[in-house]
Design a protein around this motif. Structure first.
Motif, PDB file in Angstrom:
ATOM      1  N   UNK A  28     -39.619 -12.876 -37.375  1.00  0.00           N
ATOM      2  CA  UNK A  28     -40.604 -12.128 -36.574  1.00  0.00           C
ATOM      3  C   UNK A  28     -40.206 -10.665 -36.404  1.00  0.00           C
ATOM      4  N   UNK A  29     -38.965 -10.348 -36.755  1.00  0.00           N
ATOM      5  CA  UNK A  29     -38.503  -8.960 -36.593  1.00  0.00           C
ATOM      6  C   UNK A  29     -38.977  -8.107 -37.758  1.00  0.00           C
ATOM      7  N   UNK A  30     -38.979  -6.800 -37.546  1.00  0.00           N
ATOM      8  CA  UNK A  30     -39.304  -5.902 -38.671  1.00  0.00           C
ATOM      9  C   UNK A  30     -38.135  -5.954 -39.661  1.00  0.00           C
ATOM     10  N   UNK A  31     -38.393  -5.692 -40.968  1.00  0.00           N
ATOM     11  CA  UNK A  31     -37.302  -5.706 -41.940  1.00  0.00           C
ATOM     12  C   UNK A  31     -36.143  -4.797 -41.546  1.00  0.00           C
ATOM     13  N   UNK A  32     -36.444  -3.640 -40.965  1.00  0.00           N
ATOM     14  CA  UNK A  32     -35.361  -2.712 -40.611  1.00  0.00           C
ATOM     15  C   UNK A  32     -34.488  -3.305 -39.495  1.00  0.00           C
ATOM     16  N   UNK A  33     -35.109  -3.997 -38.524  1.00  0.00           N
ATOM     17  CA  UNK A  33     -34.307  -4.612 -37.447  1.00  0.00           C
ATOM     18  C   UNK A  33     -33.453  -5.749 -38.005  1.00  0.00           C
ATOM     19  N   UNK A  34     -34.061  -6.525 -38.925  1.00  0.00           N
ATOM     20  CA  UNK A  34     -33.267  -7.595 -39.565  1.00  0.00           C
ATOM     21  C   UNK A  34     -32.050  -6.995 -40.254  1.00  0.00           C
ATOM     22  N   UNK A  35     -32.294  -5.885 -40.966  1.00  0.00           N
ATOM     23  CA  UNK A  35     -31.201  -5.250 -41.710  1.00  0.00           C
ATOM     24  C   UNK A  35     -30.130  -4.743 -40.749  1.00  0.00           C
ATOM     25  N   UNK A  36     -30.559  -4.129 -39.648  1.00  0.00           N
ATOM     26  CA  UNK A  36     -29.587  -3.601 -38.685  1.00  0.00           C
ATOM     27  C   UNK A  36     -28.696  -4.723 -38.152  1.00  0.00           C
ATOM     28  N   UNK A  37     -29.316  -5.835 -37.854  1.00  0.00           N
ATOM     29  CA  UNK A  37     -28.598  -6.988 -37.314  1.00  0.00           C
ATOM     30  C   UNK A  37     -27.550  -7.504 -38.308  1.00  0.00           C
ATOM     31  N   UNK A  38     -28.007  -7.709 -39.525  1.00  0.00           N
ATOM     32  CA  UNK A  38     -27.106  -8.247 -40.555  1.00  0.00           C
ATOM     33  C   UNK A  38     -25.965  -7.269 -40.842  1.00  0.00           C
TER      34      UNK A  38
ATOM     35  N   UNK B  83     -30.042   3.083 -33.312  1.00  0.00           N
ATOM     36  CA  UNK B  83     -29.394   1.872 -33.847  1.00  0.00           C
ATOM     37  C   UNK B  83     -28.910   0.995 -32.697  1.00  0.00           C
ATOM     38  N   UNK B  84     -28.217   1.647 -31.731  1.00  0.00           N
ATOM     39  CA  UNK B  84     -27.670   0.882 -30.593  1.00  0.00           C
ATOM     40  C   UNK B  84     -28.790   0.213 -29.803  1.00  0.00           C
ATOM     41  N   UNK B  85     -29.826   0.992 -29.502  1.00  0.00           N
ATOM     42  CA  UNK B  85     -30.932   0.451 -28.698  1.00  0.00           C
ATOM     43  C   UNK B  85     -31.591  -0.719 -29.406  1.00  0.00           C
ATOM     44  N   UNK B  86     -31.864  -0.533 -30.701  1.00  0.00           N
ATOM     45  CA  UNK B  86     -32.555  -1.589 -31.454  1.00  0.00           C
ATOM     46  C   UNK B  86     -31.701  -2.850 -31.527  1.00  0.00           C
ATOM     47  N   UNK B  87     -30.402  -2.641 -31.746  1.00  0.00           N
ATOM     48  CA  UNK B  87     -29.527  -3.817 -31.841  1.00  0.00           C
ATOM     49  C   UNK B  87     -29.450  -4.558 -30.505  1.00  0.00           C
ATOM     50  N   UNK B  88     -29.352  -3.811 -29.420  1.00  0.00           N
ATOM     51  CA  UNK B  88     -29.313  -4.451 -28.098  1.00  0.00           C
ATOM     52  C   UNK B  88     -30.584  -5.267 -27.863  1.00  0.00           C
ATOM     53  N   UNK B  89     -31.722  -4.629 -28.152  1.00  0.00           N
ATOM     54  CA  UNK B  89     -33.012  -5.309 -27.896  1.00  0.00           C
ATOM     55  C   UNK B  89     -33.165  -6.542 -28.776  1.00  0.00           C
ATOM     56  N   UNK B  90     -32.860  -6.352 -30.043  1.00  0.00           N
ATOM     57  CA  UNK B  90     -33.041  -7.447 -30.995  1.00  0.00           C
ATOM     58  C   UNK B  90     -32.167  -8.633 -30.647  1.00  0.00           C
ATOM     59  N   UNK B  91     -30.916  -8.328 -30.344  1.00  0.00           N
ATOM     60  CA  UNK B  91     -29.990  -9.416 -30.020  1.00  0.00           C
ATOM     61  C   UNK B  91     -30.398 -10.126 -28.729  1.00  0.00           C
ATOM     62  N   UNK B  92     -30.842  -9.358 -27.764  1.00  0.00           N
ATOM     63  CA  UNK B  92     -31.258  -9.988 -26.502  1.00  0.00           C
ATOM     64  C   UNK B  92     -32.423 -10.946 -26.756  1.00  0.00           C
ATOM     65  N   UNK B  93     -33.355 -10.477 -27.575  1.00  0.00           N
ATOM     66  CA  UNK B  93     -34.536 -11.292 -27.875  1.00  0.00           C
ATOM     67  C   UNK B  93     -34.113 -12.620 -28.544  1.00  0.00           C
ATOM     68  N   UNK B  94     -33.221 -12.509 -29.504  1.00  0.00           N
ATOM     69  CA  UNK B  94     -32.776 -13.708 -30.227  1.00  0.00           C
ATOM     70  C   UNK B  94     -31.952 -14.619 -29.321  1.00  0.00           C
ATOM     71  N   UNK B  95     -31.128 -13.978 -28.482  1.00  0.00           N
ATOM     72  CA  UNK B  95     -30.273 -14.767 -27.594  1.00  0.00           C
ATOM     73  C   UNK B  95     -31.125 -15.555 -26.598  1.00  0.00           C
ATOM     74  N   UNK B  96     -32.160 -14.908 -26.089  1.00  0.00           N
ATOM     75  CA  UNK B  96     -33.036 -15.601 -25.139  1.00  0.00           C
ATOM     76  C   UNK B  96     -33.761 -16.748 -25.828  1.00  0.00           C
ATOM     77  N   UNK B  97     -34.151 -16.516 -27.058  1.00  0.00           N
ATOM     78  CA  UNK B  97     -34.823 -17.564 -27.819  1.00  0.00           C
ATOM     79  C   UNK B  97     -33.892 -18.761 -28.005  1.00  0.00           C
TER      80      UNK B  97
END
Lengths: 171, 162
Positions: free
Chosen positions: B108-118, B140-154
């Motif tokens: 569900x994430x954008x490709x760029x967010x997926x890439x940042x995470x990996x 980068x920091x903001x996106x990673x924080x948000x993305x990880x929080x979203x996945x962690x909550x899931x």
């Protein structure tokens, strides 16, 4: 979560390359919220880090083959390969025949005075004919040096014909 | 050639394959991307600058190729049922279930967010990730924080549902 340590823990979890700072480690023991944040974060990292496996065994040979193909194509675009002598002669003959044909297009083919008269005016037309053959040659991609060699042959042939006609017709 | 390409390929192919595989999750496609990346590097071999990191430059090429592929997939994903919704949770969650849940979250994430995470988990720095994705370090920091929080909550939701 309002704990001051949570952002530090999150930051460490993003790039967990180094050991967890001792200060955070001590904090985790007394803070259940941060403990659960830390554990969930570690689980997330583990789930995201899928086992990699090795690339296909032939990957490097595939890559090198693709590079060799690419460099071969680059070489094809480089200098033209040498032309065989038989081919050079064929181009020269073609050039000379075409020059002769062009110079006879609007001239009389009758031998004698008429032809000699035509020859007299021929020198002025020669440069135009040479240019025409050069242009045709360039359109068809002939090797220009050997097409020009053909033109020289044609010129020499015509000079010899001219001498012959002078001798024969005017005596 | 000037550059010993065979050596470059041997030295860097596994690392680049790792990046491509983690982003695309398909072994053969990842190998194709690595091959294409080396071809591009070969075509621009004059640009190889010994004073700059080949590792970062080559990874950026691979990331860009993967992002293109992920964007293509996302464009067509509405036609596919690639990400299956889970059946009702009536059994103990296995690691595979949790992994699937994270995958669905990632899809569900954008490709760029997926890439940042990996890339962050592969040890690339915020600066490098920013360079690859053309983001600022703070983004980068903001996106990673948000993305990880979203996945962690899931993930926490999934764990709490047992």
């Amino acid at each position: 979560m309002n704990c001051d340590f949570s952002s530090q823990i999150e930051e460490w979890l993003i790039q967990p390359g180094s050991a967890l700072p001792a200060e955070i480690e001590r904090h985790l023991e007394g803070c259940p919220d941060c403990q659960s944040l830390y554990e969930e974060g570690l689980l997330l990292n583990r789930l995201l880090s899928e086992p990699l496996g090795l690339p296909p065994a032939d990957l490097s040979s595939r890559i090198m083959q693709a590079i060799r193909t690419e460099s071969g194509q680059e070489r094809d675009l480089g200098p033209a390969p040498p032309i065989a002598w038989s081919e050079r002669l064929a181009w020269a003959l073609l050039g000379s025949m075409l020059t002769l044909a062009l110079s006879h297009l609007d001239g009389s083919l009758k031998l004698g005075e008429a032809l000699l008269g035509w020859w007299e005016s021929w020198s002025g037309r020669l440069s135009a004919d040479l240019a025409a053959v050069g242009q045709i040659g360039s359109v068809f991609g002939w090797p220009s040096d050997w097409t020009l060699a053909g033109l020289v042959i044609a010129l020499s042939t015509q000079m010899m014909v001219r001498q012959y006609l002078r001798r024969e017709v005017r005596g | 050639m000037g550059v010993d390409f065979e050596l470059l390929v041997r030295q860097h192919q596994n690392r680049l394959f790792g990046v491509a595989f983690r982003l695309l999750r398909e072994r053969e496609r990842a190998a194709d991307v690595v091959q294409e990346a080396f071809l591009r590097i070969y075509r621009h071999r004059e640009a190889i600058d010994p004073s700059r990191s080949f590792e970062a430059w080559s990874a950026k090429i691979v990331v860009n190729l993967c992002l293109n592929e992920l964007r293509q997939r996302k464009r067509w994903s509405y036609l596919e049922d690639e990400v299956q919704e889970p059946a009702a949770v009536d059994h103990e969650l296995s690691n595979q279930d949790l992994r699937d849940e994270v995958r669905r979250g990632c899809a569900e994430l954008s490709p760029a967010r997926q890439a940042a995470l990996v890339l962050s988990l592969m040890g690339y720095s915020y600066e490098e990730i920013g360079d690859f994705l053309e983001w600022s370090v703070s983004q980068v920091k903001t996106e990673l924080f948000r993305t990880r929080r979203k996945l962690r909550l899931r993930l926490a939701g999934q764990l709490g549902a047992i």
